[in-house]
Design a protein around this motif. Structure first.
Motif, short mmCIF file in Angstrom:
data_model
loop_
_atom_site.label_atom_id
_atom_site.label_comp_id
_atom_site.label_asym_id
_atom_site.label_seq_id
_atom_site.Cartn_x
_atom_site.Cartn_y
_atom_site.Cartn_z
N GLN A 66 0.84 -1.21 0.00
CA GLN A 66 0.00 0.00 0.00
C GLN A 66 0.87 1.26 0.00
O GLN A 66 0.48 2.28 -0.57
N THR A 112 2.70 8.87 6.87
CA THR A 112 2.75 7.46 6.45
C THR A 112 3.49 6.65 7.50
O THR A 112 3.10 5.51 7.81
N SER A 115 0.84 6.87 10.75
CA SER A 115 -0.46 6.24 10.55
C SER A 115 -0.81 6.30 9.06
O SER A 115 -1.04 7.40 8.52
N PHE A 116 -0.88 5.14 8.43
CA PHE A 116 -1.14 5.12 6.99
C PHE A 116 -2.50 5.75 6.65
O PHE A 116 -2.62 6.47 5.66
N SER A 117 -3.50 5.50 7.48
CA SER A 117 -4.84 6.04 7.21
C SER A 117 -4.83 7.57 7.28
O SER A 117 -5.48 8.24 6.46
N LEU A 118 -4.08 8.14 8.24
CA LEU A 118 -3.98 9.59 8.32
C LEU A 118 -3.24 10.16 7.12
O LEU A 118 -3.59 11.23 6.62
N VAL A 120 -3.24 8.93 4.08
CA VAL A 120 -4.17 8.92 2.94
C VAL A 120 -5.13 10.10 3.03
O VAL A 120 -5.39 10.79 2.03
N LYS A 121 -5.66 10.35 4.24
CA LYS A 121 -6.58 11.48 4.42
C LYS A 121 -5.89 12.81 4.11
O LYS A 121 -6.46 13.68 3.45
N TYR A 408 -0.77 17.03 10.63
CA TYR A 408 -2.03 16.47 10.14
C TYR A 408 -3.18 17.42 10.50
O TYR A 408 -3.24 17.94 11.60
#
Length: 431
Positions: A66, A112, A115-118, A120-121, A408
């Motif tokens: 990913q 990254t 937190s990968f999800s953060l 992406v956001k 972020y």
């Protein structure tokens, strides 16, 4: 073999970013446009190289495909932005654009890692922000009409802050979040842009005592609402921005001195009224005596910065998750721990380069409205940098504001990109 690559990457990133930073301060030594263009292209090459090395290290450590996919999307993002902005913002400041992308690159990399999800956001928000800002030059084309809407900017700004005060949600002691359809954002991040426009608009018409009183009352309403929301970091940014714009417009040092005295008195009152202000001051004065309570966040930040030293532990080798709210307020500490003090210092210099360019652009503006707008947005950006970096290094008490373009936060990223693009648009229009 992987450990060798990761170890070499640590020093290579330092060298490449140091070269990039040096270019920021030497590119204008030559008046030759071709040579300047060559330097700007080298900066982009360095950006792509550092970006590749960082994601190579992250992939080697996690083996997560990913990360590769996200990396490819980010490469496309940088390429599209560089292509579109050179067309939309003709004769733009290449240095400001390069620096904006470099700071966003470090944001993508650190998030990254955390937190990968953060991450992406953040990437999605940055992409939307860039798309929105394509229309900024067309809006600035209507600047003569925008110049006459000072009272409207103030009314909208105060109205938004009132809505937050009544319906907002409290996080980390401040009521500055508004949720609509499950999506949260901070209206104050956008109000600060309207705030600069309102002051610039009114002061460009007149700078006599009566006009300054009107501006002061409306600006005071913004600051008081932020104080009632306990968003004291935001209130401080608004107040300093107002003070500097008043001083530049009037050239009267009495306003500056009296404002500083009044601000100091207000800070003392805030210390007496708000418990979370006293907690932050206590944590700043002696965090080691309260390391398990009030001083935990700042001591963890100092541990991270100290552990990283000059060369860092290496991307992915630190313990940034030990710092509360590391992805937003304390991302600078995570960078210092894993990339090292040299990289952290280079990032500060890149941000300083942006601020110097902003002030330089403001000074070259011919129309008062443009000059004050560029100045006000410069102060917003520069003072936020001071509050963030000063807070995480214990130079000043922590105020809970984000590091522009790196931390972020959707509202912060969008508003900062808008600030960068407004100044680019003013620069292009002035040329």
């Amino acid at each position: 073999m992987e450990n060798l690559v990761i170890e070499l990457a640590r020093y290579l990133i330092i060298i490449l970013l140091a070269i990039y930073t040096l270019y920021c301060f030497t590119v204008f030594r030559s008046s030759d446009k071709r040579r300047q263009s060559s330097t700007f292209n080298k900066q982009i090459g360095l950006l792509y190289t550092i970006h590749f090395i960082c994601y190579l290290v992250l992939f080697l450590e996690t083996k997560d495909t990913q990360i590769v996919i996200l990396y490819m999307f980010e490469i496309a993002f940088f390429a599209i932005v560089l292509s579109i902005y050179k067309v939309v913002y003709r004769n733009l400041s290449r240095l400001i654009l390069n620096n904006m992308l470099m700071l966003l690159m470090f944001s993508f990399v650190m998030l990254t890692r955390l937190s990968f999800s953060l991450a992406v956001k953040q990437f999605i928000i940055a992409s939307i922000s860039i798309a929105i800002c394509v229309v900024v030059p067309f809006i600035i084309d209507k600047a003569k009409k925008l110049e006459n809407l000072g009272i409207l900017y103030a009314i909208v700004g105060i109205g938004l802050l009132l809505v937050v005060l009544v319906f907002g949600r409290t996080q980390y002691g401040a009521t500055n979040w508004l949720y609509i359809g499950g999506i949260g954002f901070q209206p104050s991040e956008f109000v600060k842009i309207l705030y600069v426009f309102f002051i610039a608009s009114l002061l460009s018409k007149a700078n006599n005592f009566k006009q300054i009183i009107i501006v002061s009352v409306l600006a005071g309403a913004h600051v008081i609402l932020l104080v009632l929301e306990k968003d004291l970091g935001g209130a401080l940014i608004f107040f300093i921005t107002y003070l500097m714009m008043i001083y530049v417009a009037s050239h009267n040092p009495v306003y500056l001195v009296s404002g500083l005295i009044g601000g100091s008195a207000a800070a003392f009152v805030a210390y007496k009224l708000f418990s979370h202000v006293r907690v932050r001051v206590l944590a700043w004065k002696d965090p080691w005596s309260h390391i398990d309570r009030e001083g935990y966040q700042i001591t963890q930040s100092l541990f991270a910065i100290g552990t990283g030293g000059w060369f860092g532990l290496g991307l992915g080798k630190g313990l940034p998750s030990s710092i509360p709210v590391v992805e937003s307020d304390f991302v600078f500490s995570a960078i210092s721990e894993e990339f090292g003090g040299i990289v952290a210092f280079c990032i500060v210099l890149i941000c300083l380069s942006c601020f110097i360019m902003f002030i330089n652009i403001a000074m070259k503006m011919k129309r008062t409205f443009y000059k004050l707008t560029a100045l006000g947005l410069s102060i917003v950006y520069g003072f936020q940098l001071f509050l963030t970096i000063g807070g995480v290094t214990k130079f000043i008490p922590s105020t809970g504001v984000t590091l522009p373009l790196i931390s972020y936060g959707g509202s912060s990223v969008l508003s900062t990109i808008i600030i960068f693009c407004i100044i680019q648009g003013l620069y292009v229009r002035n040329k």
